[in-house]
Every structure is written in structure tokens, then in C-alpha cells.
Design a protein around this motif. Structure first.
Motif, PDB file in Angstrom:
ATOM      1  N   LEU A  73      50.297 -33.590-107.586  1.00 31.82           N
ATOM      2  CA  LEU A  73      50.083 -33.622-106.137  1.00 31.82           C
ATOM      3  C   LEU A  73      50.876 -34.760-105.495  1.00 31.82           C
ATOM      4  CD1 LEU A  73      46.232 -32.945-106.029  1.00 31.82           C
ATOM      5  CD2 LEU A  73      48.038 -31.406-105.241  1.00 31.82           C
ATOM      6  N   LEU A  74      50.844 -35.928-106.128  1.00 31.48           N
ATOM      7  CA  LEU A  74      51.552 -37.087-105.586  1.00 31.48           C
ATOM      8  C   LEU A  74      53.047 -36.840-105.514  1.00 31.48           C
ATOM      9  CD1 LEU A  74      51.746 -40.068-104.713  1.00 31.48           C
ATOM     10  CD2 LEU A  74      51.801 -40.678-107.141  1.00 31.48           C
ATOM     11  N   TYR A  75      53.637 -36.359-106.609  1.00 28.70           N
ATOM     12  CA  TYR A  75      55.091 -36.181-106.646  1.00 28.70           C
ATOM     13  C   TYR A  75      55.564 -35.054-105.730  1.00 28.70           C
ATOM     14  CZ  TYR A  75      55.274 -39.489-110.502  1.00 28.70           C
ATOM     15  OH  TYR A  75      55.186 -40.623-111.266  1.00 28.70           O
ATOM     16  N   THR A  76      54.764 -34.008-105.561  1.00 27.66           N
ATOM     17  CA  THR A  76      55.165 -32.953-104.621  1.00 27.66           C
ATOM     18  C   THR A  76      55.096 -33.460-103.183  1.00 27.66           C
ATOM     19  OG1 THR A  76      52.904 -32.074-104.741  1.00 27.66           O
ATOM     20  CG2 THR A  76      54.582 -30.968-106.067  1.00 27.66           C
ATOM     21  N   GLU A  77      54.121 -34.327-102.894  1.00 24.46           N
ATOM     22  CA  GLU A  77      54.041 -34.923-101.552  1.00 24.46           C
ATOM     23  C   GLU A  77      55.238 -35.833-101.301  1.00 24.46           C
ATOM     24  OE1 GLU A  77      50.262 -36.829-101.549  1.00 24.46           O
ATOM     25  OE2 GLU A  77      49.125 -34.943-101.410  1.00 24.46           O
ATOM     26  N   LEU A  78      55.645 -36.589-102.323  1.00 23.69           N
ATOM     27  CA  LEU A  78      56.828 -37.446-102.187  1.00 23.69           C
ATOM     28  C   LEU A  78      58.084 -36.601-102.006  1.00 23.69           C
ATOM     29  CD1 LEU A  78      56.078 -40.138-104.925  1.00 23.69           C
ATOM     30  CD2 LEU A  78      55.980 -40.438-102.450  1.00 23.69           C
ATOM     31  N   GLU A  90      60.143 -25.491 -99.208  1.00 24.24           N
ATOM     32  CA  GLU A  90      59.226 -24.362 -99.389  1.00 24.24           C
ATOM     33  C   GLU A  90      58.720 -24.321-100.833  1.00 24.24           C
ATOM     34  OE1 GLU A  90      59.263 -19.474 -99.080  1.00 24.24           O
ATOM     35  OE2 GLU A  90      60.864 -20.642 -98.121  1.00 24.24           O
ATOM     36  N   TYR A  91      59.620 -24.575-101.781  1.00 23.82           N
ATOM     37  CA  TYR A  91      59.230 -24.599-103.190  1.00 23.82           C
ATOM     38  C   TYR A  91      58.249 -25.743-103.466  1.00 23.82           C
ATOM     39  CZ  TYR A  91      63.181 -21.415-104.025  1.00 23.82           C
ATOM     40  OH  TYR A  91      64.039 -20.359-104.009  1.00 23.82           O
ATOM     41  N   ALA A  92      58.536 -26.930-102.902  1.00 26.75           N
ATOM     42  CA  ALA A  92      57.660 -28.087-103.099  1.00 26.75           C
ATOM     43  C   ALA A  92      56.265 -27.823-102.525  1.00 26.75           C
ATOM     44  CB  ALA A  92      58.275 -29.331-102.458  1.00 26.75           C
ATOM     45  N   ALA A  93      56.229 -27.183-101.350  1.00 22.45           N
ATOM     46  CA  ALA A  93      54.942 -26.855-100.720  1.00 22.45           C
ATOM     47  C   ALA A  93      54.163 -25.852-101.573  1.00 22.45           C
ATOM     48  CB  ALA A  93      55.175 -26.288 -99.321  1.00 22.45           C
ATOM     49  N   ALA A  94      54.887 -24.904-102.177  1.00 26.47           N
ATOM     50  CA  ALA A  94      54.230 -23.909-103.032  1.00 26.47           C
ATOM     51  C   ALA A  94      53.640 -24.570-104.278  1.00 26.47           C
ATOM     52  CB  ALA A  94      55.219 -22.828-103.434  1.00 26.47           C
ATOM     53  N   ILE A  95      54.388 -25.509-104.875  1.00 27.91           N
ATOM     54  CA  ILE A  95      53.891 -26.227-106.049  1.00 27.91           C
ATOM     55  C   ILE A  95      52.635 -27.027-105.685  1.00 27.91           C
ATOM     56  CG2 ILE A  95      54.393 -28.064-107.711  1.00 27.91           C
ATOM     57  CD1 ILE A  95      57.335 -27.208-107.563  1.00 27.91           C
ATOM     58  N   HIS A  96      52.674 -27.681-104.514  1.00 24.71           N
ATOM     59  CA  HIS A  96      51.529 -28.473-104.058  1.00 24.71           C
ATOM     60  C   HIS A  96      50.300 -27.585-103.868  1.00 24.71           C
ATOM     61  CE1 HIS A  96      49.042 -30.984-101.389  1.00 24.71           C
ATOM     62  NE2 HIS A  96      49.672 -32.012-101.936  1.00 24.71           N
ATOM     63  N   ALA A  97      50.489 -26.420-103.244  1.00 26.11           N
ATOM     64  CA  ALA A  97      49.373 -25.509-102.982  1.00 26.11           C
ATOM     65  C   ALA A  97      48.773 -24.993-104.289  1.00 26.11           C
ATOM     66  CB  ALA A  97      49.840 -24.342-102.119  1.00 26.11           C
ATOM     67  N   GLN A  98      49.627 -24.644-105.243  1.00 27.21           N
ATOM     68  CA  GLN A  98      49.131 -24.130-106.519  1.00 27.21           C
ATOM     69  C   GLN A  98      48.433 -25.224-107.332  1.00 27.21           C
ATOM     70  OE1 GLN A  98      49.054 -20.877-107.515  1.00 27.21           O
ATOM     71  NE2 GLN A  98      49.733 -20.536-105.416  1.00 27.21           N
ATOM     72  N   THR A  99      48.902 -26.462-107.192  1.00 32.43           N
ATOM     73  CA  THR A  99      48.258 -27.578-107.896  1.00 32.43           C
ATOM     74  C   THR A  99      46.874 -27.846-107.313  1.00 32.43           C
ATOM     75  OG1 THR A  99      50.445 -28.556-108.281  1.00 32.43           O
ATOM     76  CG2 THR A  99      48.544 -29.963-108.668  1.00 32.43           C
ATOM     77  N   GLU A 100      46.751 -27.764-105.988  1.00 27.39           N
ATOM     78  CA  GLU A 100      45.445 -27.906-105.345  1.00 27.39           C
ATOM     79  C   GLU A 100      44.492 -26.821-105.847  1.00 27.39           C
ATOM     80  OE1 GLU A 100      43.936 -30.005-103.660  1.00 27.39           O
ATOM     81  OE2 GLU A 100      45.239 -31.127-102.311  1.00 27.39           O
TER      82      GLU A 100
END
Length: 269
Positions: A73-78, A90-100
């Protein structure tokens, strides 16, 4: 009969030990019964050991997954703060959403496993419901406002015999679902006291649930085909049912497609 009664009493208290018997028919029965209680005691001991192993395993899973998930979560936010292309963002946001989603799933499974294995013991007490409902309202008012919905908690003086923390957990799951599946209108929480139970209704003006699916929605991991686009893992309502079952309560649903749903929680007085 007195001897058999003493055997049962000792077994209930966890103090049973086999003793010697004579050769009469009654003593043969006593001997067989003593053997059965000894086997039961061993079985109970094994079950206790197994529960302890499960408890340790669940604790390890919970502990070992927290750090990797938090780092993701931290690294995708960075990453999202960097000068990325629109596609990369868009890819980073998708990774963040799936991690949540993964974090929610792990938390829910850990809670559920602890409940099912008796690792978490609920502690019911005489609890004013309005305090619990206001806690739920504070948590979900921002989410409801963001979705353009009105979240209302009707005042009540009713109380129930329940565990405040876990009852709030159950109601939070219901309110979260109500907001998630309601496009416009409102979500209302109201209380109706009865002689032996208190009913807490979570009412929404959402999409509703087809009648043929209403018996399945409390199953573990059940996801309706019509809800495929909505975020979720299909464990929230199952968790609600398990919490209420452990409190001596239960849950019912009344719904009509296109007109919304009413989830009714019944808690003992």
C-alpha cells in the motif's frame, strides 16, 4: 446409579479417572462407561491441542501478512505521487485497490477463523444500542456522504444483551453493504424492542436482492452474478451471521429488486 452419577460429575469437571470394579454385570457396565469417558477425555485433550495449534497458525498468518500488505500500500501510494504516465498511474491505482481488497480479506478470514474455532470469546453484557449505532454512524457517515446518500440513525432507548464491539462489527458490515449497493436515496438504522428480543433494521433504497438468492447470501464467499462489478469478497454477511449466532441472536432479510432491502438483526434482551 450413584457410581455412574459420580463418573459423569467427575467427567464434567474434567477430573475423571478410571478405578477398579468387580465382576458383576453392573461393574461391567461401569467399566465400559469408564472406558468411554477416558476416551472422551483424551479426545477433548486432543481437540484443545488442535485449537491451540490453529490459534498459533492464525496468529502467525495475521502477523506475517501485515507488513507485506502495508508495504504494498505504501509503495503504490508513493508511485502514484511520481510523474507517471496516465497508463502507469492507472496500473498503480489498480494494484493499490487490489491490495486493499487483500487486506480486508485477510482481516475478515482471521476474525472468522477465530470465531469458528472458539479462539475469540464474545462477552455479552447489557448494552445500550444507541451508543453502538452512533459509533457505526460516525464511521460510515463520510462514506455515505461521498456516495450521495443520507445515513440516518433513529434514536432509541432500547438495550440488548450483546457484545458491543462485535455487534458494532456486524452492523458495520451491514451498513457498508447498504451503502455499496445503493445508488441513490438513503440508508436508515432503526430499532424495535420486543419482550425477548430487540430488532435492529438496516434499511436501504438500493438495487435489492432477487428472492431466489436471499437464502444464499449468508453463505461463505457467495457472490451474486448481478454484483460482479461491485467490490467485495462475499464474506461480510457470513461473518455477521456467525457473530450473531455466538451472541444468541440471528438475522433475516426482506428485499425486493429495484426497491431496496431490510436486514433485520435480532438480539436477545
Amino acid at each position: 446409579m450413584e457410581k455412574l452419577d459420580a463418573m459423569i460429575t467427575d467427567a464434567v469437571n474434567g477430573e475423571f479417572r478410571e478405578s477398579t470394579f468387580d465382576e458383576s454385570m453392573l461393574s461391567a457396565l461401569e467399566a465400559r462407561f469408564a472406558h468411554y469417558l477416558s476416551v472422551s477425555a483424551v479426545s477433548t485433550h486432543h481437540i484443545t491441542e488442535e485449537k491451540n495449534r490453529i490459534k498459533e497458525l492464525i496468529g502467525d498468518i495475521s502477523h506475517q501478512t501485515k507488513t507485506p500488505v502495508a508495504n504494498l500500500l505504501l509503495y503504490t501510494e508513493l508511485l502514484q505521487e511520481e510523474g507517471l504516465s496516465a497508463e502507469a498511474k492507472e496500473y498503480a491505482a489498480a494494484i493499490h485497490a487490489q491490495t486493499e481488497k487483500l487486506r480486508f480479506l485477510i482481516d475478515a478470514l482471521v476474525k472468522l477463523s477465530r470465531l469458528e474455532n472458539g479462539i475469540i470469546a464474545l462477552h455479552p453484557e447489557h448494552s445500550p444500542l444507541f451508543l453502538i449505532l452512533k459509533q457505526v454512524e460516525r464511521q460510515f457517515a463520510p462514506k455515505a456522504e461521498e456516495a450521495g446518500l443520507v445515513l440516518t440513525v433513529n434514536p432509541t432507548n432500547a438495550a440488548a444483551y450483546c457484545d458491543p464491539k462485535w455487534t458494532a462489527e456486524a452492523l458495520c458490515n451491514l451498513v457498508d453493504n447498504a451503502i455499496k449497493y445503493t445508488q441513490s436515496g438513503s440508508v436508515t438504522i432503526s430499532v424495535t424492542p420486543y419482550e425477548m428480543f430487540v430488532r435492529v433494521d438496516v434499511t436501504d433504497t438500493g438495487m435489492g436482492i432477487p428472492e431466489e438468492e436471499q437464502a444464499q447470501i449468508f453463505s461463505r464467499f457467495y457472490r451474486s452474478d448481478g454484483n460482479a462489478r461491485q467490490e467485495g469478497v462475499g464474506i461480510g454477511l457470513y461473518l455477521v451471521r456467525e457473530i450473531l449466532r455466538n451472541e444468541g441472536g440471528y438475522i433475516k432479510v426482506k428485499s425486493e429488486v429495484g426497491k431496496g432491502s431490510v436486514f433485520s438483526v435480532f438480539l436477545p434482551v
